[in-house]
Every structure is written in C-alpha cells, then in structure tokens.
Design a protein around this motif. Structure first.
Motif, PDB file in Angstrom:
ATOM      1  N   GLY A  42     -31.786 -65.346 -31.332  1.00  0.00           N
ATOM      2  CA  GLY A  42     -30.996 -64.995 -30.032  1.00  0.00           C
ATOM      3  C   GLY A  42     -31.759 -65.709 -28.766  1.00  0.00           C
ATOM      4  N   ASN A  43     -30.731 -65.501 -27.573  1.00  0.00           N
ATOM      5  CA  ASN A  43     -31.281 -66.133 -26.423  1.00  0.00           C
ATOM      6  C   ASN A  43     -32.659 -65.169 -26.106  1.00  0.00           C
ATOM      7  OD1 ASN A  43     -27.868 -66.026 -25.524  1.00  0.00           O
ATOM      8  ND2 ASN A  43     -29.221 -67.820 -25.294  1.00  0.00           N
ATOM      9  N   HIS A 205     -25.412 -71.546 -31.609  1.00  0.00           N
ATOM     10  CA  HIS A 205     -25.211 -70.401 -32.060  1.00  0.00           C
ATOM     11  C   HIS A 205     -23.604 -70.334 -32.681  1.00  0.00           C
ATOM     12  CE1 HIS A 205     -28.280 -68.644 -29.711  1.00  0.00           C
ATOM     13  NE2 HIS A 205     -27.998 -69.094 -28.502  1.00  0.00           N
ATOM     14  N   GLN A 246     -29.053 -58.972 -33.708  1.00  0.00           N
ATOM     15  CA  GLN A 246     -27.967 -59.050 -32.990  1.00  0.00           C
ATOM     16  C   GLN A 246     -26.787 -57.892 -33.481  1.00  0.00           C
ATOM     17  OE1 GLN A 246     -27.231 -61.424 -30.490  1.00  0.00           O
ATOM     18  NE2 GLN A 246     -29.247 -61.595 -30.813  1.00  0.00           N
ATOM     19  N   ASP A 429     -25.909 -66.445 -27.173  1.00  0.00           N
ATOM     20  CA  ASP A 429     -26.013 -66.033 -28.719  1.00  0.00           C
ATOM     21  C   ASP A 429     -24.769 -65.088 -29.012  1.00  0.00           C
ATOM     22  OD1 ASP A 429     -26.627 -63.440 -27.854  1.00  0.00           O
ATOM     23  OD2 ASP A 429     -28.724 -63.728 -27.793  1.00  0.00           O
TER      24      ASP A 429
END
Length: 498
Positions: A42-43, A205, A246, A429
């Motif tokens: 993820g970011n 992503h 996520q 993301d």
C-alpha cells in the motif's frame, strides 16, 4: 528455491528511519536474473524508500545489499548500481533538453569526450521506437518541456531501456500510458527478460497489469516483508489485497443494473458542445472520459480555462462560453485536480496547510491567512484520513497516494459547480482508490458535476453515469450510458483494450 548465484540483487534486513519515523523495519527482497518481479504494498509501505536506497539516492540504516554479475560474483554497491536503471513514479526529465538528449545524455560517461549527436539520435530512436515508433519518428527533436505527461513517461522508460542496465526498477510505469502503449511496453520487457536476461522490478497498483507481466511477487507492509518471492500463480487477488493490509468493498462493475439511480438535484445544468455534439449534464452527474490523451486533454483544457483553441464551448446560466484563464474558471466554480501531482499539482516548497487550502484562497480572494485555517485544514485531513505529524510538514514527507489526497482536499467544501479530474487515482493503492471513489460520489450528491478522465476503463464503469469516448486520433467516438456502458463498447470506441 533460486540459486543465490542467479540473483542479480539481494536485500537483507534493510532498515531506514527519518527522525523518529521508522519507514523500513527489516525488509528482505531478492530479484533473480531474467524475471519480472512485482513489488507490492500500500501507499506508505516503504517501496519507494527501498528503491531509493537500492539506487543510492538515499542512505540505508542497517542491513545488507548485494549485487551480482552474470557469473554470480558479488559486486561492490557502487559497481552494482551502475547496472541499475530506475523509472520513478514522478518523472525526472530535463525540460529544457530534447527528447533525444534526455534519453542519451545520461549514458555518455566519457569525461572530456565530445557528445556524438548522430549516435545519440540513433540510440534514442531505437529505444523509443520499441514503445511507440510513430512517437519516436516525430518527437526526437522536441523539447521535453512541451510533452504531455504520458509522452514524458515514454521518454523515461526509453531512457531506462537504452541504459544497458541489467536490472530496471519501474515504479508505476504505466500510470500515464494508454492500454496500447502499455502492451507494447510489456512486449518489450518480455523479450528483454527472456532473450537478454534483463531483470525487472515492477511496482504497480493495477492488479490486471501485474498478472499480465509479473512472474513472482514480494509484498511489503508497514516496512516489513510479509510475502517473499512467491509465484503470482499461487496468490489470488483477495489474498494479495489482504496481505497488503487493504480493505476494499466495491460494487460489481460493467453491469448497468448495479449503478445507483441518480436522484434529481436542483441547480443549473451545463452543456458542453463540440462540432455539433452537445452533452447536457445535470447537477450531480458523473461523466467519465475515456481514450488516448489527445481528445480528453483538449476537453479538460476548455473546462479549466487553459485551452488555446475554440474547439469546445460551454453553456451555463452564469458562465461565459469559454473561460479565459484557470483563475477565471476557479472563481466561477470550475475546479481541477491534475494527474501530474509532482510538476503541476503539489506545491512542494509549501507546507501541507498551504497545499490543502490553496483553492479556497483563490476562490475567496483571501489576502491573508485566517486564524481558523489550521482547524479547517485538520478537519479536511481527518475526512481524507491523511496522516501527518503536523500541518506545517512539507508534502514530500507523505506517500504519493497521500499527496494525491491533498489535491482532492483543495476542493472539499469549496462551492464548486464543476470538478474536473485528470487521473485522480494515478499511482494510489486499492484502499485509497476506494476512498476516492466514495469521495467523488459524495461530492456529486451535493450537486457538483464531475468530469473524470481515466485510462482505467474499469473504474469509469465503477463510478460514472455516462462515459464520453475518444478514438486514438482524439475525435469524439460516442457517449455511452445505461446498458451500453460496458468494457467491450468502450474498447471498441476508443480503439484500445480495456
């Protein structure tokens, strides 16, 4: 188990901290020769930080980085980095130089030797033609400062391909490419990995693209490796998303019956017109824009007051037929979120508070900073789940996805009749994408008309009421809505794969 001698790069126990903030907490990562390796997370997971350390752009804390040559012998870090090329998520081009010079100059290390312009043109043409031959034929002598974002991305990738590197690190390389350009790039990468033994680290992503190109993947979460060199065939999308930390709850896409009915909202409609085509947009409408950049870019320029031509006209009860400048567009209630956050969006030298409140100050005509602005900024950051130590921190302390949220925050709560979005989910993301989708629907529910260009057809189908398609020549090819709004029709009208 891959023989360690076949590894072009091995990273063990890598750590990195910025002050009290620990970014990498013991990452393990290894890349074999001749593979495309997906680096996922993820970011803010630490991917970009690790790439910067591998390339020498940042120092490491603890841990070991080992580069190996084709014979399996260890190189020094300095020698190893000479065989690494990187394409960063944000472009790093020299705008005052030509396309050919940007591709070729970094590879001329001859001390006081003369720059061979003829050779540079030939090498640049060969590299760029692997991605887009027509663009290579027409653009080698153009100034990079005159290129669009997606054209600049192709130049960055061509520069990496021309470098003679044994390992290429690609950080969101397809974020600004059309589907056709992406497939050409993938074809080049497959050939170079299979025939030349090139190793590729692919950061993205976009799950569909990851599965098209990658052999194995490593997943980083909160600065640690949670999946190490696992074949893509052994992981489904749900597991990958879960490992990344996520949580996504999305509606099915591509089926008109899943779209929520649009409730009637009071307010003035907007009509956009071009060569006999008229599209009426009621308040709260979300209009998607699909296709190669030429057509969408011309429409966006007209909507935000940046157009030089008179191709598009606007009809609105209180607006002029054309905006004379971006400032006039903003004061009339036409907002804009650029997809080029690095060069045209984020104000890197100003703190977060100035970035978030920039649009308000333009629209309101503020000459001085108000006492309540800090509270206002904190409220917006809370709504968008932006985590920062202080509103006075600089944006470069945030991940790319979080910087994108700052651009959206500028228009939250600002009286906007129209909000134009240019690739608003570029390089973010899956979880952040879902948050942006929800935010766009929320803004539309208050009566704001949303016009959204995306190169990802699937997200247009997820969110939009209608989609205006442009063909590869930049011409309007059709308006899709209802049962006609699906991936097959979009691909047919745009001339590009979904």
């Amino acid at each position: 188990m891959v023989d360690a001698r076949n590894m072009v790069l091995t990273v063990s126990g890598l750590t990195k901290s910025y002050g009290a903030t620990s970014v990498l907490k013991g990452v393990d990562f290894s890349v074999a020769r001749g593979e495309v390796h997906a680096l996922l997370g993820g970011n803010g997971a630490g991917k970009s930080t690790m790439i910067r350390i591998i390339t020498g752009a940042a120092s490491k804390g603890e841990g070991e980085i080992v580069f190996r040559d084709r014979a399996g012998n260890s190189r020094t870090e300095g020698e190893g980095r000479k065989k690494v090329a990187v394409v960063h998520q944000e472009l790093a081009l020299m705008p005052h130089l030509t396309v050919a010079e940007n591709i070729s100059l970094p590879h001329f290390r001859r001390g006081f030797g003369m720059f061979d312009r003829s050779r540079a043109l030939l090498e640049a043409h060969e590299a760029l033609a692997m991605i887009d031959r027509d663009f290579a034929e027409a653009s080698l002598s153009r100034s990079v400062g005159d290129l669009s974002l997606h054209e600049g991305q192709m130049v960055e990738i061509a520069r990496a391909l021309a470098s003679g590197a044994e390992l290429i690190l690609l950080d969101e390389p397809t974020a600004n490419l059309t589907a056709l350009e992406t497939e050409r790039l993938f074809s080049v990468l497959r050939r170079l990995t299979q025939e030349n033994g090139l190793s590729v680290v692919f950061v993205s992503h976009r799950m569909k693209e990851i599965r098209q190109i990658a052999n194995v993947c490593t997943i980083i979460r909160d600065g640690r490796t949670v999946v190490d060199r696992q074949p893509m065939s052994e992981l489904d999308d749900t597991v990958i998303i879960e490992k990344m930390g996520q949580l996504v709850v999305a509606r099915p896409v591509g089926d008109a019956s899943t779209r929520e009915p649009r409730r009637k909202i009071e307010g003035d409609s907007l009509t956009i017109s071009e060569s006999g085509l008229k599209i009426g947009l009621a308040p709260g409408t979300i209009l998607g824009v699909a296709g190669a950049p030429a057509g969408p870019a011309a429409l966006i320029a007209a909507l935000v007051g940046a157009a030089r031509s008179k191709r598009w006209t606007l009809t609105h009860a209180t607006w002029p037929a054309r905006f004379s400048s971006p400032h006039q567009a903003a004061t009339f209630g036409s907002g804009f979120v650029t997809g080029d956050r690095s060069h045209k969006g984020v104000l890197h030298s100003l703190p977060i508070i100035d970035n978030v409140l920039a649009s308000r100050r333009v629209v309101r005509g503020n000459l001085f900073t108000g006492r309540g602005e800090q509270i206002e900024c904190l409220d917006l950051m809370q709504v968008l789940k932006v985590k920062a130590a202080s509103v006075w921190d600089l944006p470069n302390t945030l991940s790319g996805g979080t910087q994108q949220k700052l651009l959206l925050a500028r228009w939250l709560g600002v009286p906007s009749r129209l909000l134009v979005l240019e690739e608003p989910t570029r390089g973010v993301d899956i979880g952040t994408k879902t948050e942006i989708y929800q935010l766009i629907r929320q803004m539309a529910s208050t009566g704001t008309i949303i016009i959204w260009w995306s190169t990802e057809n699937v997200e247009l189908l997820e969110v939009c009421d209608q989609v205006l398609a442009f063909d590869t020549a930049g011409r309007c090819a059709g308006l899709l809505e209802g049962d006609d709004l699906n991936e097959d029709n979009l691909a047919q009208l745009t001339g590009m794969a979904a």
